[in-house]
Scaffold this active site. Structure first.
Site, mmCIF file in Angstrom:
data_model
loop_
_atom_site.group_PDB
_atom_site.id
_atom_site.type_symbol
_atom_site.label_atom_id
_atom_site.label_comp_id
_atom_site.label_asym_id
_atom_site.label_seq_id
_atom_site.Cartn_x
_atom_site.Cartn_y
_atom_site.Cartn_z
ATOM 1 N N ASN A 176 0.813 -1.212 -0.241
ATOM 2 C CA ASN A 176 -0.410 -0.155 0.011
ATOM 3 C C ASN A 176 0.776 1.324 -0.209
ATOM 4 O O ASN A 176 0.362 2.296 -0.407
ATOM 5 C CB ASN A 176 -1.033 -0.064 1.033
ATOM 6 C CG ASN A 176 -1.880 -1.418 1.201
ATOM 7 O OD1 ASN A 176 -2.534 -1.241 0.231
ATOM 8 N ND2 ASN A 176 -2.834 -0.846 2.457
ATOM 9 N N ARG B 188 -6.003 1.322 -13.102
ATOM 10 C CA ARG B 188 -4.296 1.931 -12.198
ATOM 11 C C ARG B 188 -3.916 0.092 -12.029
ATOM 12 O O ARG B 188 -4.768 -0.554 -11.681
ATOM 13 C CB ARG B 188 -4.624 2.323 -11.419
ATOM 14 C CG ARG B 188 -2.838 3.270 -11.014
ATOM 15 C CD ARG B 188 -3.138 3.706 -9.775
ATOM 16 N NE ARG B 188 -3.849 5.117 -10.146
ATOM 17 C CZ ARG B 188 -4.725 6.075 -9.730
ATOM 18 N NH1 ARG B 188 -4.859 5.531 -8.275
ATOM 19 N NH2 ARG B 188 -4.741 7.181 -10.371
ATOM 20 N N HIS C 145 -16.347 3.111 -14.187
ATOM 21 C CA HIS C 145 -15.669 2.129 -12.973
ATOM 22 C C HIS C 145 -17.111 1.620 -12.906
ATOM 23 O O HIS C 145 -16.741 1.127 -11.745
ATOM 24 C CB HIS C 145 -16.039 3.556 -11.759
ATOM 25 C CG HIS C 145 -15.044 2.675 -10.694
ATOM 26 N ND1 HIS C 145 -15.385 2.688 -9.691
ATOM 27 C CD2 HIS C 145 -13.261 2.167 -10.685
ATOM 28 C CE1 HIS C 145 -14.494 2.231 -8.211
ATOM 29 N NE2 HIS C 145 -14.089 1.913 -9.123
ATOM 30 N N TYR D 293 -12.390 -9.414 -0.862
ATOM 31 C CA TYR D 293 -12.976 -8.605 -0.756
ATOM 32 C C TYR D 293 -15.094 -8.211 -0.661
ATOM 33 O O TYR D 293 -15.200 -9.327 -0.590
ATOM 34 C CB TYR D 293 -13.573 -7.380 -1.948
ATOM 35 C CG TYR D 293 -11.879 -6.837 -2.388
ATOM 36 C CD1 TYR D 293 -10.623 -7.265 -2.184
ATOM 37 C CD2 TYR D 293 -12.045 -5.907 -3.445
ATOM 38 C CE1 TYR D 293 -9.394 -7.303 -2.631
ATOM 39 C CE2 TYR D 293 -10.751 -5.608 -3.737
ATOM 40 C CZ TYR D 293 -9.384 -5.512 -3.477
ATOM 41 O OH TYR D 293 -8.354 -5.939 -3.968
ATOM 42 N N ARG E 94 -13.624 3.219 5.370
ATOM 43 C CA ARG E 94 -12.460 1.932 5.359
ATOM 44 C C ARG E 94 -11.328 3.000 5.354
ATOM 45 O O ARG E 94 -10.416 2.864 5.718
ATOM 46 C CB ARG E 94 -12.023 0.853 4.091
ATOM 47 C CG ARG E 94 -11.433 -0.075 4.546
ATOM 48 C CD ARG E 94 -11.626 -0.311 3.295
ATOM 49 N NE ARG E 94 -10.184 0.573 1.792
ATOM 50 C CZ ARG E 94 -10.652 -0.117 1.195
ATOM 51 N NH1 ARG E 94 -11.272 -0.960 0.344
ATOM 52 N NH2 ARG E 94 -9.355 0.735 0.310
ATOM 53 N N HIS F 116 -15.469 -2.965 1.241
ATOM 54 C CA HIS F 116 -15.405 -2.420 -0.261
ATOM 55 C C HIS F 116 -16.004 -2.104 -0.618
ATOM 56 O O HIS F 116 -16.606 -1.449 -2.118
ATOM 57 C CB HIS F 116 -14.463 -3.460 -1.116
ATOM 58 C CG HIS F 116 -14.515 -3.071 -2.509
ATOM 59 N ND1 HIS F 116 -14.885 -3.414 -3.838
ATOM 60 C CD2 HIS F 116 -13.346 -2.446 -2.735
ATOM 61 C CE1 HIS F 116 -14.703 -2.762 -4.465
ATOM 62 N NE2 HIS F 116 -12.924 -2.440 -4.228
#
Length: 696
Positions: free
Chosen positions: A59, A416, A446, A479, A575, A603
């Site tokens: 991350n 990405r 998206h 997720y 989150r 998520h």
């Protein structure tokens, strides 16, 4: 006790605009600290703690590649202030301070806690000083036979200038003394580890006497680097790694072919401007200065590392070690209540809700497979943002096209770090006869939606899947997401209209049920928040509960502040990064923000509005971020079946607001505090309760 919604807001001096918002970047670093806290939790199985440590490292890599890179660009172009009122240069300095504290905590945990605990459990990642004579002989032989033949060390001199160093690649800088075969005096050399070499090496059990002994490639390179330079003396060798800007820059208005433009950009991505240098802690300052000069980095971009610079590579050990007692207990997701013998007949009667990973994502895959073979299905349309390798969905879409169905897929080439995979996916689909679209110029697609068109008697009927997560069978196991299967005519007509817009040249349709970005979602949210504020002022029930990954859109934050001041009780489950400042008297004292970090990555996006006693519940692909609400194609869909809406409310909102073991509460100063059960309060884990309720 919650405040009385009808009570007037506490009086306070309004904050200056620059203090209304917390820093998105610092908030993102705080999230990484919460992930590291999972690794530090002794109640979590040992290999899962290793996984959390590596996730926090990965991350942080992405944070530098995108967020820090963006700030450095702002500094270079003379930007004056961020939305939080911070000067980019000052924010960048603060980020480096916070990030270095995080890195120090990561390596302290690795060196002092995790590595010794793994060693005690029989999973050893051996440093050089722990190799036995027998292990060292084997590793030397391994180096000579498997590593050295593929190395291409480069001595630095006028004929060999400093090489291009690939983003996040493992390298060793070496200082040499003596002369080589051409009589050239020693100096500095760079040894680059090719990407083809494994970063984790397992020592055979017959050599080590143990089944789970490993060595990092970086340790092997450092130990035997002298063999690469025969006849010369190695005075020092230090591993290093450089992180670069990884944001693709494609001027979509100027390119004729987006796929070609993205391919061209990917070629140079690994060599874009540097943003961070990680180097061995004991590397001399003079060497560090040479590297900084070559990477055009300032002093505070150096991260001196007490351990392997590629620590995130240790994640491979998780898969290499078959020790179930060192991992989370396995679980079997509950099959969704979809009759695969007659799925369309069932969906005509009622909607089907799926809560992943507690319920299997396989129902979506099976529905596409069923549609591919159903002679009455005429068309399948789907958006693909991330799908993973060897996805069965792709096989079924290709089968559908080969069976003569009209198959249209919107592939987002700019997802990405998945750009290259999505280019390959687009090529694969096109070769099979699938019509592939790349979305809309200037807006990432998206949205997560699937539409199946079927002939039933004398009419055509549409069926849709809408979700908060990607069509990725791998992440669907890790997720948390909500998916809806429906034949509702208004929703499916809206989905059809969206696909028409994505294919180009369609007008701006007035949708009946869905809110979408970049058209109606932002304004719709503001209107619903304002409606709650008006209800509160009139003494009607007014409350907002929303769950998302991140929150930074200034307009939404201001609207939430205004609603709080009007008396609306607001609970946000965010989150990751949150720029809203909760609990400020006179501004946001009725707003509470919490973050839940657990076994699964949170998520799902769920928005609930009390609406004067007639609640509305929506699920969405969009976070409340500027990019999602204003610069992407997103969907936000209502859960119309009261039973299903109640289920989502209970499982995704009420359940999470009761969590007192994995919840972190955000304070007005931007600091997070982990909740603990108080007094005789029973511990409650939202994720664990869902595992117990829905899984076996």
């Amino acid at each position: 006790m919650p405040a009385d919604p009808a009570a007037p807001a506490a009086s306070a001096t309004p904050l200056p605009d620059g203090e209304l918002f917390l820093s998105r970047e610092l908030s993102q670093l705080a999230f990484n600290r919460r992930v590291l806290a999972q690794a530090e939790d002794p109640s979590i199985p040992l290999l899962e703690r290793l996984r959390y440590l590596c996730i926090s490292c990965t991350n942080l890599d992405e944070f530098f590649e995108i967020r820090v890179a963006s700030l450095r660009t702002s500094v270079q172009f003379g930007s004056t202030a961020t939305v939080e009122g911070l000067v980019p240069g000052a924010l960048l300095n603060q980020i480096h301070e916070e990030a270095k504290a995080l890195v120090d905590a990561q390596y302290q945990f690795w060196n002092e806690t995790l590595r010794p605990a793994l060693n005690e459990a029989g999973v050893r990642i051996l440093p050089r000083d722990a190799w036995s004579a027998k292990q060292k002989r084997w590793l030397r032989e391994y180096f000579e036979n498997e590593i050295m033949p593929v190395l291409s060390p480069l001595g630095l001199d006028p004929a060999h200038p400093f090489p291009r160093i690939l983003n996040k690649s493992l390298n060793v800088v070496v200082v040499l003394e003596g002369k080589d075969a051409f009589g050239r005096a020693g100096g500095m050399a760079i040894v680059r580890a090719p990407r083809s070499l494994p970063r984790i090496i397992r020592i055979p059990e017959e050599i080590s006497g143990r089944p789970h002994d490993f060595v990092l490639l970086s340790a092997v390179l450092s130990a035997f680097v002298d063999e690469i330079f025969p006849g010369m003396k190695v005075k020092g060798a230090w591993q290093f790694r450089v992180t670069r800007n990884s944001e693709l820059v494609v001027d979509e208005e100027e390119v004729e072919n987006l796929a070609h433009a993205v391919r061209d950009e990917l070629v140079g991505r690994g060599f874009r401007p540097a943003v961070r240098l990680e180097i061995a802690e004991n590397c001399p300052t003079a060497i560090v200065q040479v590297l900084l000069q070559n990477f055009s980095l300032p002093e505070n971009a150096v991260y001196r590392i007490n351990g392997p610079v590629n620590l995130n590579r240790v994640i491979q050990v998780y898969d290499l070690v078959d020790r179930p007692e060192l991992k989370f207990p396995p679980f079997t997701p509950r099959p969704p209540k979809l009759d695969m013998e007659a799925p369309f007949e069932q969906l005509r009667e009622r909607d089907v809700l799926m809560h992943h990973p507690y319920e299997s994502f396989g129902a979506v895959v099976d529905l596409v497979a069923h549609a591919a073979q159903d002679p009455d299905v005429l068309a399948i349309k789907q958006t693909l943002y991330r799908v993973g390798r060897n996805s069965p969905l792709i096989e079924h879409l290709i089968a559908a096209a080969r069976n003569g169905k009209d198959v249209t897929v919107v592939v987002e080439l700019r997802a990405r770090f998945d750009e290259e995979a999505n280019l390959r996916l687009a090529d694969q689909l096109q070769e099979a006869g699938v019509q592939v679209l790349y979305g809309v110029v200037g807006y990432k697609t998206h949205a997560k939606m699937l539409l199946i068109v079927r002939r039933e008697g004398k009419r055509l009927r549409r069926y849709a899947h809408l979700g908060t997560g990607n069509y990725h069978t791998g992440t669907a196991k890790a997720y948390t997401d909500i998916g809806l299967l429906t034949a509702n005519e208004e929703i499916t007509a809206d989905v059809h209209s969206l696909f028409q817009q994505l294919s180009g040249l369609a007008p701006s349709f007035r949708l009946k049920r869905l809110l979408t970005s970049p058209f109606t979602l932002h304004g719709g949210l503001l209107a619903k928040i304002a409606r709650e504020a008006a209800n509160a002022r009139e003494g009607r029930p007014a409350r907002i509960i929303a769950k998302m990954n991140a929150l930074n859109e200034a307009g939404v934050i201001r609207a939430l502040y205004a609603a709080s001041q009007a008396g609306v009780e607001i609970d946000l489950i965010v989150r990751g990064a949150c720029a809203l400042r909760p609990g400020v008297p006179g501004l946001s004292e009725r707003i509470r923000v919490r973050s839940v970090v657990g076994r699964f990555l949170e998520h799902s996006r769920v928005y609930w509005f009390q609406n004067g006693g007639e609640p509305e519940l929506y699920c969405s692909s969009a976070d409340w971020m500027e990019r999602n609400l204003l610069r992407r194609v997103e969907t936000c869909f209502p859960i119309l079946d009261p039973r299903l809406a109640r289920r989502v409310y209970e499982e995704e909102l009420e359940n999470y607001l009761r969590d007192n073991t994995q919840s972190w509460v955000l304070g007005p100063d931007g600091q997070y505090t982990r909740l603990q059960p108080e007094g005789d309060e029973m511990p409650h884990s939202a994720q664990q309760s869902l595992l117990a309720k829905l899984c076996t």
